[in-house]
Design a protein around this motif. Structure first.
Motif, PDB file in Angstrom:
ATOM      1  N   HIS A 340      22.320  40.504  10.953  1.00  0.00           N
ATOM      2  CA  HIS A 340      23.776  40.576  11.081  1.00  0.00           C
ATOM      3  C   HIS A 340      24.349  39.183  11.351  1.00  0.00           C
ATOM      4  O   HIS A 340      25.381  38.802  10.772  1.00  0.00           O
ATOM      5  CB  HIS A 340      24.157  41.542  12.204  1.00  0.00           C
ATOM      6  CG  HIS A 340      25.619  41.570  12.514  1.00  0.00           C
ATOM      7  ND1 HIS A 340      26.561  42.052  11.629  1.00  0.00           N
ATOM      8  CD2 HIS A 340      26.317  41.138  13.611  1.00  0.00           C
ATOM      9  CE1 HIS A 340      27.765  41.933  12.158  1.00  0.00           C
ATOM     10  NE2 HIS A 340      27.649  41.379  13.363  1.00  0.00           N
ATOM     11  N   GLU A 341      23.689  38.426  12.224  1.00  0.00           N
ATOM     12  CA  GLU A 341      24.142  37.060  12.501  1.00  0.00           C
ATOM     13  C   GLU A 341      24.092  36.204  11.244  1.00  0.00           C
ATOM     14  O   GLU A 341      25.022  35.432  10.964  1.00  0.00           O
ATOM     15  CB  GLU A 341      23.270  36.434  13.598  1.00  0.00           C
ATOM     16  CG  GLU A 341      23.532  36.986  14.990  1.00  0.00           C
ATOM     17  CD  GLU A 341      22.744  36.236  16.048  1.00  0.00           C
ATOM     18  OE1 GLU A 341      22.390  35.057  15.795  1.00  0.00           O
ATOM     19  OE2 GLU A 341      22.475  36.812  17.110  1.00  0.00           O
ATOM     20  N   LEU A 342      22.993  36.309  10.480  1.00  0.00           N
ATOM     21  CA  LEU A 342      22.872  35.522   9.253  1.00  0.00           C
ATOM     22  C   LEU A 342      23.956  35.879   8.244  1.00  0.00           C
ATOM     23  O   LEU A 342      24.587  35.004   7.640  1.00  0.00           O
ATOM     24  CB  LEU A 342      21.495  35.757   8.618  1.00  0.00           C
ATOM     25  CG  LEU A 342      20.309  34.950   9.144  1.00  0.00           C
ATOM     26  CD1 LEU A 342      19.026  35.375   8.429  1.00  0.00           C
ATOM     27  CD2 LEU A 342      20.538  33.450   8.957  1.00  0.00           C
ATOM     28  N   SER A 344      26.818  37.226   8.788  1.00  0.00           N
ATOM     29  CA  SER A 344      28.179  37.015   9.292  1.00  0.00           C
ATOM     30  C   SER A 344      28.568  35.551   9.388  1.00  0.00           C
ATOM     31  O   SER A 344      29.749  35.235   9.536  1.00  0.00           O
ATOM     32  CB  SER A 344      28.328  37.663  10.681  1.00  0.00           C
ATOM     33  OG  SER A 344      28.049  39.049  10.628  1.00  0.00           O
ATOM     34  N   ASP A 345      27.589  34.659   9.308  1.00  0.00           N
ATOM     35  CA  ASP A 345      27.848  33.223   9.502  1.00  0.00           C
ATOM     36  C   ASP A 345      27.627  32.480   8.193  1.00  0.00           C
ATOM     37  O   ASP A 345      26.542  31.966   7.913  1.00  0.00           O
ATOM     38  CB  ASP A 345      26.947  32.676  10.603  1.00  0.00           C
ATOM     39  CG  ASP A 345      27.397  31.304  11.090  1.00  0.00           C
ATOM     40  OD1 ASP A 345      28.095  30.600  10.334  1.00  0.00           O
ATOM     41  OD2 ASP A 345      27.030  30.933  12.220  1.00  0.00           O
ATOM     42  N   HIS A 346      28.696  32.411   7.389  1.00  0.00           N
ATOM     43  CA  HIS A 346      28.602  31.780   6.076  1.00  0.00           C
ATOM     44  C   HIS A 346      28.232  30.310   6.182  1.00  0.00           C
ATOM     45  O   HIS A 346      27.412  29.800   5.401  1.00  0.00           O
ATOM     46  CB  HIS A 346      29.941  31.939   5.342  1.00  0.00           C
ATOM     47  CG  HIS A 346      29.963  31.334   3.973  1.00  0.00           C
ATOM     48  ND1 HIS A 346      29.213  31.838   2.938  1.00  0.00           N
ATOM     49  CD2 HIS A 346      30.644  30.260   3.467  1.00  0.00           C
ATOM     50  CE1 HIS A 346      29.424  31.114   1.852  1.00  0.00           C
ATOM     51  NE2 HIS A 346      30.288  30.152   2.143  1.00  0.00           N
ATOM     52  N   GLU A 347      28.798  29.597   7.150  1.00  0.00           N
ATOM     53  CA  GLU A 347      28.522  28.168   7.301  1.00  0.00           C
ATOM     54  C   GLU A 347      27.062  27.920   7.656  1.00  0.00           C
ATOM     55  O   GLU A 347      26.448  26.978   7.167  1.00  0.00           O
ATOM     56  CB  GLU A 347      29.446  27.565   8.367  1.00  0.00           C
ATOM     57  CG  GLU A 347      30.920  27.574   7.994  1.00  0.00           C
ATOM     58  CD  GLU A 347      31.185  26.817   6.691  1.00  0.00           C
ATOM     59  OE1 GLU A 347      30.579  25.730   6.512  1.00  0.00           O
ATOM     60  OE2 GLU A 347      31.970  27.310   5.865  1.00  0.00           O
ATOM     61  N   ALA A 348      26.511  28.763   8.524  1.00  0.00           N
ATOM     62  CA  ALA A 348      25.107  28.604   8.903  1.00  0.00           C
ATOM     63  C   ALA A 348      24.193  28.820   7.696  1.00  0.00           C
ATOM     64  O   ALA A 348      23.193  28.108   7.524  1.00  0.00           O
ATOM     65  CB  ALA A 348      24.749  29.575  10.021  1.00  0.00           C
ATOM     66  N   ARG A 349      24.542  29.801   6.860  1.00  0.00           N
ATOM     67  CA  ARG A 349      23.730  30.048   5.663  1.00  0.00           C
ATOM     68  C   ARG A 349      23.801  28.868   4.705  1.00  0.00           C
ATOM     69  O   ARG A 349      22.786  28.447   4.136  1.00  0.00           O
ATOM     70  CB  ARG A 349      24.189  31.328   4.957  1.00  0.00           C
ATOM     71  CG  ARG A 349      23.889  32.602   5.716  1.00  0.00           C
ATOM     72  CD  ARG A 349      23.833  33.808   4.778  1.00  0.00           C
ATOM     73  NE  ARG A 349      24.939  33.861   3.841  1.00  0.00           N
ATOM     74  CZ  ARG A 349      26.132  34.383   4.108  1.00  0.00           C
ATOM     75  NH1 ARG A 349      26.386  34.860   5.326  1.00  0.00           N
ATOM     76  NH2 ARG A 349      27.086  34.414   3.206  1.00  0.00           N
TER      77      ARG A 349
END
Length: 390
Positions: A340-342, A344-349
């Motif tokens: 879910h964190e991955l 939900s976090d477009h910038e981190a991906r």
């Protein structure tokens, strides 16, 4: 001086692929070179005179090895005798370390130069084996940079040649076009789910992965889950598991193979530790590595394995760039939370994808050509290049 005779011994299909690439690169440098030893169809097509079928060395499991031990001892004795009679410039063992390192040691003692292509996992467990490797080879050729660092620390001549899979996969891939080819909605989030290629992995991970996907679908209303089955048998096993998750069925697309396409099309990948993690990294996709095994096996592994990480992306980076959930930590809830964190976090991906592209470029080194250069240097008694990945 050019090489005239190279003795090659490969032990399985992956070794046949590596060996064929190596032979092409050696022929480009040494036009009259001849090859003998053991190889599969690809190596034979490149001009190998194979003394035994490739399958001769493809023995897995303790019981099977013991059962075939007399035959394996006889094969190694025959190869040693024939190699000594042929007097090659160098003998190269390609993977299959339990068989080839012993032959390399015998031939090196008899005065023949030897090299080993693909390091065993000596850096991870039974590190004392490096002493025997040092006695067996004039040079080790590794696919990954941290492996070369290990051999340098133990004063074993080594060349990091790069990974053939990194050469095979492009530095740029097209997520949109791949989604279209698989019939996915261009805008909906996609999770690629790879529970493993072995039956035991499906048994230990299948329900956990599908339960995590079901939880994740409750949080992401448009999420698509794509599951590439490694074989027809794995396809049937996963299909049977899906019958326990009726709310998940309509969200899952089960594929026959096409693991690479599934990963390229995805926003994130859930996978078992292994080569799939390296392939996901080379597809530049954010991932979560989760793994379970039999309790006794895990107890033993915890005491034998000497590395901080289990996944190749983390080992290559020498830092925690990919989350790992192992054994009791790999619950459906924990997996769903991490994914879910991955998602939900477009910038981190995007940051992870950029990092993986850089790591990919460092591994993309024309491995077959570099391996041929290293083997030539070893055969001629020249030092190996002491280069590192940038």
């Amino acid at each position: 001086m050019t090489l005239k005779r190279v003795y090659l011994v490969a032990g399985e299909l992956s070794g046949d692929i590596l060996g064929a690439g190596l032979m092409r690169a050696l022929k480009a440098r040494h036009s009259q070179v001849e090859f003998r030893g053991i190889g599969g169809p690809r190596m034979i097509a490149e001009g190998m005179e194979s003394r035994f079928p490739l399958e001769t060395l493809s023995v897995m499991g303790l019981v099977e090895v013991i059962k075939h031990l007399p035959e394996l001892v006889s094969v190694r004795r025959t190869l040693r005798r024939e190699a000594l009679a042929w007097q090659p410039d160098i003998m190269v063992g390609i993977d299959a370390p339990d068989f080839t390192l012993g032959l390399e040691k015998q031939l090196r003692r008899a005065g023949i130069k030897t090299a080993h292509y693909v390091s065993p996992s000596v850096w991870a467990w039974r590190q004392g084996r490096v002493k025997g490797i040092a006695q067996s080879v004039d040079g080790m050729l590794t696919l990954l940079p941290f492996e070369a660092d290990f051999y340098r620390e133990h004063q074993v001549p080594v060349a990091f040649v790069g990974h053939p899979l990194a050469d095979e996969l492009p530095l740029e891939n097209d997520r949109v076009a791949t989604r279209q080819a698989l019939g996915f909605d261009e805008d909906a989030p996609v999770l690629a789910l790879l529970p493993g290629s072995r039956g035991n992995e499906i048994r230990f991970l299948g329900h956990t992965f599908l339960a995590a996907a079901e939880l994740l679908c409750q949080r992401h209303a448009t999420l698509k889950v794509v599951v590439p089955a490694a074989s027809a048998l794995r396809h049937d096993e996963i299909q049977a598991l899906l019958s326990h998750y009726p709310t998940l069925v309509e969200r899952v697309q089960l594929l026959n193979g096409q693991a690479r396409e599934a990963m390229v099309a995805s926003d994130a990948v859930l996978l078992a530790s292994g080569t799939a993690a390296l392939e996901a990294m080379l597809c530049h996709r954010a991932m979560l590595v989760a793994y379970k095994m039999a309790p006794a096996t895990h107890w033993l592994a915890k005491r034998m394995v000497k590395t901080q990480w289990v996944s190749l992306p983390n080992l290559i980076a020498q830092q925690s760039v990919v989350p790992e959930l192992i054994q009791d930590a790999a619950t459906p809830e924990a997996i769903a939370d991490q994914l879910h964190e991955l998602l939900s976090d477009h910038e981190a991906r995007l940051a992870l994808e950029a990092l993986f592209a850089t790591m990919h470029a460092n591994l993309q080194r024309d491995a077959s050509r570099r391996a041929a250069e290293a083997i030539t240097a070893i055969a001629l008694g020249q030092p190996l290049e002491n280069d590192h990945a940038s």
